[in-house]
Design a protein around this motif. Structure first.
Motif, mmCIF file in Angstrom:
data_model
loop_
_atom_site.group_PDB
_atom_site.id
_atom_site.type_symbol
_atom_site.label_atom_id
_atom_site.label_comp_id
_atom_site.label_asym_id
_atom_site.label_seq_id
_atom_site.Cartn_x
_atom_site.Cartn_y
_atom_site.Cartn_z
ATOM 1 N N ILE A 28 0.839 -1.204 0.000
ATOM 2 C CA ILE A 28 0.000 0.000 0.000
ATOM 3 C C ILE A 28 0.874 1.254 0.000
ATOM 4 O O ILE A 28 0.571 2.240 -0.683
ATOM 5 C CB ILE A 28 -0.968 -0.020 1.205
ATOM 6 N N GLN A 29 1.993 1.199 0.712
ATOM 7 C CA GLN A 29 2.951 2.315 0.688
ATOM 8 C C GLN A 29 3.453 2.562 -0.724
ATOM 9 O O GLN A 29 3.585 3.702 -1.168
ATOM 10 C CB GLN A 29 4.155 2.001 1.591
ATOM 11 N N GLN A 30 3.754 1.460 -1.429
ATOM 12 C CA GLN A 30 4.299 1.587 -2.779
ATOM 13 C C GLN A 30 3.286 2.167 -3.769
ATOM 14 O O GLN A 30 3.655 2.583 -4.863
ATOM 15 C CB GLN A 30 4.809 0.225 -3.263
ATOM 16 N N ARG A 31 2.031 2.204 -3.377
ATOM 17 C CA ARG A 31 1.003 2.858 -4.198
ATOM 18 C C ARG A 31 0.893 4.342 -3.882
ATOM 19 O O ARG A 31 -0.042 5.003 -4.315
ATOM 20 C CB ARG A 31 -0.344 2.166 -3.983
ATOM 21 N N GLY A 32 1.847 4.837 -3.108
ATOM 22 C CA GLY A 32 1.931 6.275 -2.856
ATOM 23 C C GLY A 32 1.143 6.770 -1.665
ATOM 24 O O GLY A 32 1.006 7.982 -1.475
ATOM 25 N N LYS A 33 0.614 5.855 -0.844
ATOM 26 C CA LYS A 33 -0.166 6.284 0.312
ATOM 27 C C LYS A 33 0.712 6.395 1.555
ATOM 28 O O LYS A 33 1.677 5.640 1.723
ATOM 29 C CB LYS A 33 -1.305 5.290 0.589
ATOM 30 N N ASN A 110 -2.531 10.085 8.819
ATOM 31 C CA ASN A 110 -2.157 9.192 7.723
ATOM 32 C C ASN A 110 -3.319 8.977 6.766
ATOM 33 O O ASN A 110 -4.475 9.187 7.111
ATOM 34 C CB ASN A 110 -1.712 7.833 8.290
ATOM 35 N N GLU A 111 -2.975 8.542 5.549
ATOM 36 C CA GLU A 111 -4.012 8.241 4.557
ATOM 37 C C GLU A 111 -4.575 6.840 4.744
ATOM 38 O O GLU A 111 -5.675 6.548 4.280
ATOM 39 C CB GLU A 111 -3.419 8.375 3.157
ATOM 40 N N PHE A 112 -3.799 5.991 5.422
ATOM 41 C CA PHE A 112 -4.214 4.600 5.594
ATOM 42 C C PHE A 112 -3.582 4.056 6.869
ATOM 43 O O PHE A 112 -2.430 4.357 7.167
ATOM 44 C CB PHE A 112 -3.746 3.756 4.403
ATOM 45 N N VAL A 113 -4.359 3.283 7.632
ATOM 46 C CA VAL A 113 -3.831 2.650 8.844
ATOM 47 C C VAL A 113 -4.153 1.165 8.814
ATOM 48 O O VAL A 113 -5.286 0.774 8.529
ATOM 49 C CB VAL A 113 -4.410 3.279 10.141
ATOM 50 N N ILE A 114 -3.131 0.357 9.084
ATOM 51 C CA ILE A 114 -3.318 -1.089 9.193
ATOM 52 C C ILE A 114 -3.254 -1.475 10.660
ATOM 53 O O ILE A 114 -2.285 -1.160 11.361
ATOM 54 C CB ILE A 114 -2.250 -1.850 8.384
ATOM 55 N N TYR A 115 -4.315 -2.124 11.128
ATOM 56 C CA TYR A 115 -4.388 -2.609 12.509
ATOM 57 C C TYR A 115 -4.157 -4.114 12.493
ATOM 58 O O TYR A 115 -4.836 -4.834 11.752
ATOM 59 C CB TYR A 115 -5.758 -2.294 13.115
ATOM 60 N N GLU A 116 -3.218 -4.574 13.298
ATOM 61 C CA GLU A 116 -2.936 -6.005 13.352
ATOM 62 C C GLU A 116 -3.554 -6.616 14.604
ATOM 63 O O GLU A 116 -3.325 -6.152 15.719
ATOM 64 C CB GLU A 116 -1.426 -6.274 13.355
ATOM 65 N N GLY A 117 -4.328 -7.670 14.405
ATOM 66 C CA GLY A 117 -4.951 -8.363 15.526
ATOM 67 C C GLY A 117 -3.955 -9.222 16.276
ATOM 68 O O GLY A 117 -2.761 -9.266 15.968
#
Length: 363
Positions: A28-33, A110-117
């Motif tokens: 997702i980072q590599q997509r510019g976010k 941030n434009e996107f956040v990933i939450y890890e369970g």
């Protein structure tokens, strides 16, 4: 509809949730976010600046290069004894507020956040912060990671997805991980058929990768409760193949790449002599040997005699009190995790996601 957050859940421990999360975050980072990471509820923690942070949050901070702040990236730690104290008096804790505050700040920045369970979907239920409850609180759609197969995979999915259905948390898709290469097409077909009936996308099927299951010498030492006798700086060596000293003596070892030798302290000299002969016959360098585990050595036993071969090739030597068979069994039962000392695994995790996951469908 585009999304700005994801909650990565798994059907159980050790199915590759952290590996997939790393790969997704990088893709997702590599997509510019501008992407950030959060482990809302952690169980295994380390000390950092006087605060407790989940060890996965530390891995992501170092691997993905962001400044780690406990209150943002690891807001809740459920350590030893916390569950009993919570049940005695829930008012002493405000886990949900801590998670909500962290999420608000991360989403704003941030434009996107990933939450890890953590663990399977029910982990944390005793403190009212199960994976399903946290995903609902965060209003985050779920990606479920499950280990490869057909019948067992579908059974696990059916049971684990129920917790999210109960909370009306949308499931964005499923990733099937650690699938035997020969079964990739079959798993893709039949798990895909099952998920299609449920209205859930199959995002991709990842093959089992031996390199991701390879431990390093430091992990093996930890698993054996061993001590380092020689060449501590070689403990980051990757282990790909294992042979006993008796097999070396009979010259029955086929693959010496990243080889770990397990040998009784009584047969060490004999095994090292046989090993040097084999290496010479096959024109292989000493550096192909990842390490040596010397068995049957209690803590009070004397250190090993000096070996020019081990010293010349910087081969780490670990001693343990187990016998050779016991050490081999213990190593075979290890659950190998990605960590900061295995950068090749981080790189491969990213490649696997890019090669096998339909990111357009996910995002």
């Amino acid at each position: 509809m585009s999304i700005d957050r994801l909650y990565i859940a798994a059907t159980s421990q050790h199915v590759g949730k952290t590996t997939c999360t790393l790969g997704l975050m990088a893709a997702i980072q590599q997509r510019g976010k501008r992407v950030s990471y959060c482990k809302p509820v952690g169980q295994e923690w380390v000390e950092l600046g006087g605060l407790q942070v989940d060890k996965d949050a530390l891995l992501f901070a170092r691997g993905m290069e962001f400044d780690l702040k406990a209150e943002l990236h690891s807001p809740v730690i459920i350590g030893r004894g916390v569950t009993a104290k919570y049940l005695d008096d829930p008012s002493r804790y405000d886990f949900r507020t801590a998670i909500t505050k962290a999420s608000r700040k991360l989403q704003a920045r941030n434009e996107f956040v990933i939450y890890e369970g953590t663990g399977h979907p029910g982990v944390g239920s005793v403190c009212d912060v199960s994976n399903a409850q946290v995903a609902q609180l965060l209003n985050a759609p779920v990606v479920m990671i499950v280990e490869g197969g057909i019948g067992s995979t579908i059974d696990r999915l059916n049971m684990n997805l129920a917790m999210f259905r109960e909370r009306r948390v949308p499931v964005r898709g499923v990733i099937v991980n650690k699938t035997r290469p020969a079964k990739l097409d079959k798993v893709r077909k039949y798990v895909g058929m099952y998920l299609e009936k449920k209205g859930i996308p199959l995002l991709g099927v990842l093959p089992f990768e031996k390199v991701l299951a390879n431990p390093i010498m430091a992990s093996i030492r930890h698993s054996l409760k061993g001590r380092t006798l020689l060449n501590r700086e070689g403990l980051d060596n990757q282990v790909e193949n294992i042979a006993s000293g008796s097999l070396l003596a009979q010259e029955e070892v086929e693959n010496l790449k990243n080889l770990l030798v397990i040998v009784s302290h009584r047969r060490l000299s004999e095994a090292l002599s046989a090993l040097q002969v084999i290496l010479q016959d096959r024109s292989l360098p000493g550096s192909t040997i990842s390490g040596v585990v010397v068995t049957g050595l209690a803590d009070e036993d004397a250190d090993l005699p000096h070996s020019d071969f081990l010293t010349a090739h910087n081969i780490p030597v670990v001693a343990c009190s187990l016998d050779t068979y016991g050490a081999a069994v213990r190593i075979s039962q290890m659950e190998v995790k990605i960590n900061l000392k295995t950068p090749w695994k981080i790189r491969r995790a990213v490649e696997l996601i890019e090669e096998n996951i339909n990111l357009d469908l996910l995002l």
